[in-house]
Scaffold this active site. Structure first.
Site, PDB file in Angstrom:
ATOM      1  N   TYR A  39       0.825  -1.211   0.000  1.00 58.21           N
ATOM      2  CA  TYR A  39       0.000   0.000   0.000  1.00 58.21           C
ATOM      3  C   TYR A  39       0.863   1.266   0.000  1.00 58.21           C
ATOM      4  O   TYR A  39       0.493   2.293  -0.545  1.00 58.21           O
ATOM      5  CB  TYR A  39      -0.857   0.053   1.268  1.00 58.21           C
ATOM      6  CG  TYR A  39      -2.101  -0.805   1.275  1.00 58.21           C
ATOM      7  CD1 TYR A  39      -2.541  -1.491   0.146  1.00 58.21           C
ATOM      8  CD2 TYR A  39      -2.861  -0.898   2.452  1.00 58.21           C
ATOM      9  CE1 TYR A  39      -3.696  -2.264   0.201  1.00 58.21           C
ATOM     10  CE2 TYR A  39      -4.016  -1.663   2.501  1.00 58.21           C
ATOM     11  CZ  TYR A  39      -4.426  -2.349   1.376  1.00 58.21           C
ATOM     12  OH  TYR A  39      -5.567  -3.094   1.428  1.00 58.21           O
ATOM     13  N   GLY A  40       1.970   1.173   0.689  1.00 64.15           N
ATOM     14  CA  GLY A  40       2.720   2.377   1.076  1.00 64.15           C
ATOM     15  C   GLY A  40       3.297   3.197  -0.050  1.00 64.15           C
ATOM     16  O   GLY A  40       3.734   4.319   0.162  1.00 64.15           O
ATOM     17  N   CYS A  70      -2.188  -2.334  10.456  1.00 67.69           N
ATOM     18  CA  CYS A  70      -1.434  -1.690   9.378  1.00 67.69           C
ATOM     19  C   CYS A  70      -1.450  -0.192   9.648  1.00 67.69           C
ATOM     20  O   CYS A  70      -2.536   0.407   9.729  1.00 67.69           O
ATOM     21  CB  CYS A  70      -2.114  -2.018   8.053  1.00 67.69           C
ATOM     22  SG  CYS A  70      -1.409  -1.195   6.615  1.00 67.69           S
ATOM     23  N   ASN A  71      -0.288   0.373   9.823  1.00 66.15           N
ATOM     24  CA  ASN A  71      -0.203   1.813  10.092  1.00 66.15           C
ATOM     25  C   ASN A  71      -0.697   2.625   8.897  1.00 66.15           C
ATOM     26  O   ASN A  71      -1.358   3.647   9.057  1.00 66.15           O
ATOM     27  CB  ASN A  71       1.249   2.205  10.374  1.00 66.15           C
ATOM     28  CG  ASN A  71       1.771   1.581  11.650  1.00 66.15           C
ATOM     29  OD1 ASN A  71       1.809   2.222  12.686  1.00 66.15           O
ATOM     30  ND2 ASN A  71       2.151   0.311  11.595  1.00 66.15           N
ATOM     31  N   THR A  72      -0.376   2.148   7.690  1.00 68.88           N
ATOM     32  CA  THR A  72      -0.764   2.877   6.484  1.00 68.88           C
ATOM     33  C   THR A  72      -2.294   2.900   6.357  1.00 68.88           C
ATOM     34  O   THR A  72      -2.892   3.961   6.158  1.00 68.88           O
ATOM     35  CB  THR A  72      -0.132   2.204   5.241  1.00 68.88           C
ATOM     36  OG1 THR A  72       1.259   1.984   5.502  1.00 68.88           O
ATOM     37  CG2 THR A  72      -0.283   3.061   4.017  1.00 68.88           C
ATOM     38  N   CYS A 182       5.605   0.432  10.876  1.00 67.32           N
ATOM     39  CA  CYS A 182       4.915  -0.380   9.868  1.00 67.32           C
ATOM     40  C   CYS A 182       4.963  -1.797  10.403  1.00 67.32           C
ATOM     41  O   CYS A 182       6.010  -2.238  10.906  1.00 67.32           O
ATOM     42  CB  CYS A 182       5.643  -0.292   8.526  1.00 67.32           C
ATOM     43  SG  CYS A 182       5.139  -1.550   7.323  1.00 67.32           S
ATOM     44  N   THR A 183       3.854  -2.514  10.290  1.00 65.58           N
ATOM     45  CA  THR A 183       3.796  -3.827  10.951  1.00 65.58           C
ATOM     46  C   THR A 183       4.630  -4.896  10.246  1.00 65.58           C
ATOM     47  O   THR A 183       4.864  -5.971  10.805  1.00 65.58           O
ATOM     48  CB  THR A 183       2.338  -4.298  11.098  1.00 65.58           C
ATOM     49  OG1 THR A 183       1.713  -4.252   9.804  1.00 65.58           O
ATOM     50  CG2 THR A 183       1.581  -3.424  12.068  1.00 65.58           C
ATOM     51  N   HIS A 184       5.088  -4.621   9.037  1.00 64.73           N
ATOM     52  CA  HIS A 184       6.015  -5.567   8.405  1.00 64.73           C
ATOM     53  C   HIS A 184       7.410  -5.504   9.044  1.00 64.73           C
ATOM     54  O   HIS A 184       8.144  -6.495   9.015  1.00 64.73           O
ATOM     55  CB  HIS A 184       6.184  -5.247   6.910  1.00 64.73           C
ATOM     56  CG  HIS A 184       5.056  -5.704   6.035  1.00 64.73           C
ATOM     57  ND1 HIS A 184       3.846  -5.058   5.973  1.00 64.73           N
ATOM     58  CD2 HIS A 184       4.975  -6.751   5.161  1.00 64.73           C
ATOM     59  CE1 HIS A 184       3.066  -5.675   5.086  1.00 64.73           C
ATOM     60  NE2 HIS A 184       3.722  -6.703   4.583  1.00 64.73           N
TER      61      HIS A 184
HETATM   62  N1  DGL Z   1       1.998  -3.288   7.244  1.00 63.70           N
HETATM   63  C1  DGL Z   1       1.664  -2.042   6.609  1.00 63.70           C
HETATM   64  C2  DGL Z   1       1.892  -0.895   7.601  1.00 63.70           C
HETATM   65  O1  DGL Z   1       1.872  -1.110   8.804  1.00 63.70           O
HETATM   66  C3  DGL Z   1       2.391  -1.961   5.299  1.00 63.70           C
HETATM   67  C4  DGL Z   1       1.687  -1.164   4.271  1.00 63.70           C
HETATM   68  C5  DGL Z   1       2.106  -1.477   2.858  1.00 63.70           C
HETATM   69  O2  DGL Z   1       1.544  -2.400   2.276  1.00 63.70           O
HETATM   70  O3  DGL Z   1       2.962  -0.744   2.337  1.00 63.70           O
HETATM   71  O4  DGL Z   1       2.051   0.243   7.246  1.00 63.70           O
END
Ligand code: DGL
Length: 264
Positions: A39-40, A70-72, A182-184
């Site tokens: 998403y980011g 997901c923070n985004t 970011c949770t990743h």
């Molecule tokens: N895990 C998402 C977050 O916390 C990643 C968003 C992405 O897909 O870029 O922001």
């Protein structure tokens, strides 16, 4: 009772792992928007539409509560989601407030890692303006990191070079805390721990998020989950290969024994 956990991809598994540890008698439905991750690096309007579509798909399966892991996605759609649905919803934002407080006495700076889209949102700007009176917060977008993670790229040399390159312009002695916004990113916590000077704390918001979830569940009388920590996976596109990847990635994370420093 089903608690939904949503992310664009496998990042939310780092939150799910924490939820399984702290709230093991709930059942979980984990959804990854496989078709649109990451998403980011996409536009706000596109991502907003992807999120609404994904959450609708989860709601059709039946949800009693939702963690937007997901923070985004939180920065783009949390207000709208709360307007649309009546079940409790927990969102995530980079742990700026607690880390600014933690660092106040050390005189050191805070470095926030997050996706470009999160860092561009007015929600993030408002958060930093509100809590960072002394201007000690720096933000570093990591546009490629979610894609590396989605490929399960954990090679120490490749990822070590990636982080070294991104951090080349920073004097790390100036920093006391790195925030994983970011949770990743917690998938790389062990590597970062080895690379960063020992005085730097690495903080993510996962434990704090699960604490907020627990508080909400108790407020709604849903704490006594009758489940057994069962996890059902779903993803946009219904790819069996991705389902398999989610299982594997959860195992990798759970076995990596990464104990997150919790932001309250
Ligand atoms: N895990 C998402 C977050 O916390 C990643 C968003 C992405 O897909 O870029 O922001």
């Amino acid at each position: 009772m089903t608690i939904g956990v949503f992310d664009s991809g496998i990042g939310g598994l780092t939150v799910l792992a924490e939820a399984l540890k702290r709230l093991p008698t709930q059942n979980y439905l984990y959804m990854a928007d496989t078709l649109h991750v990451p998403y980011g690096t996409k536009s706000k309007d596109d991502v907003r539409a992807y999120i609404l579509e994904s959450i609708e798909a989860m709601v059709r399966e039946g949800l009693d509560a939702l963690v937007v892991a997901c923070n985004t996605a939180t920065s783009i759609a949390i207000t709208e989601l709360r307007e649309r649905y009546s079940f409790p919803i927990v969102g995530m934002e980079p742990a700026v407030k607690p880390t600014v407080e933690m660092n106040r006495l050390t005189g050191r700076r805070v470095l926030v890692f997050a996706t470009p889209l999160t860092l561009m949102q007015s929600k993030y700007y408002a958060l930093v303006s509100r809590v960072d009176e002394e201007r000690i917060v720096d933000s570093l977008p990591l546009p490629e990191l979610v894609s590396y993670c989605e490929k399960l790229e954990f090679d120490r040399e490749i990822m070590g070079n990636y982080f070294r390159d991104k951090l080349a312009g920073y004097n790390l002695q100036d920093y006391g805390i790195v925030v994983l916004g970011c949770t990743h990113y917690p998938f790389y916590k062990n590597l970062l721990r080895e690379m960063l000077p020992p005085h730097i704390q690495i903080v993510d918001g996962n434990a704090g998020t699960v604490k907020r979830l627990a508080a909400l569940l108790s407020r709604y009388g849903m704490m006594d989950g009758s489940g057994i920590g069962n996890v059902r996976f779903m993803c946009s596109g219904n790819s069996p290969a991705y389902m398999d990847k989610m299982q594997r990635a959860l195992g990798i994370y759970q076995n990596s024994d990464i104990e997150a420093q919790s932001a309250k």
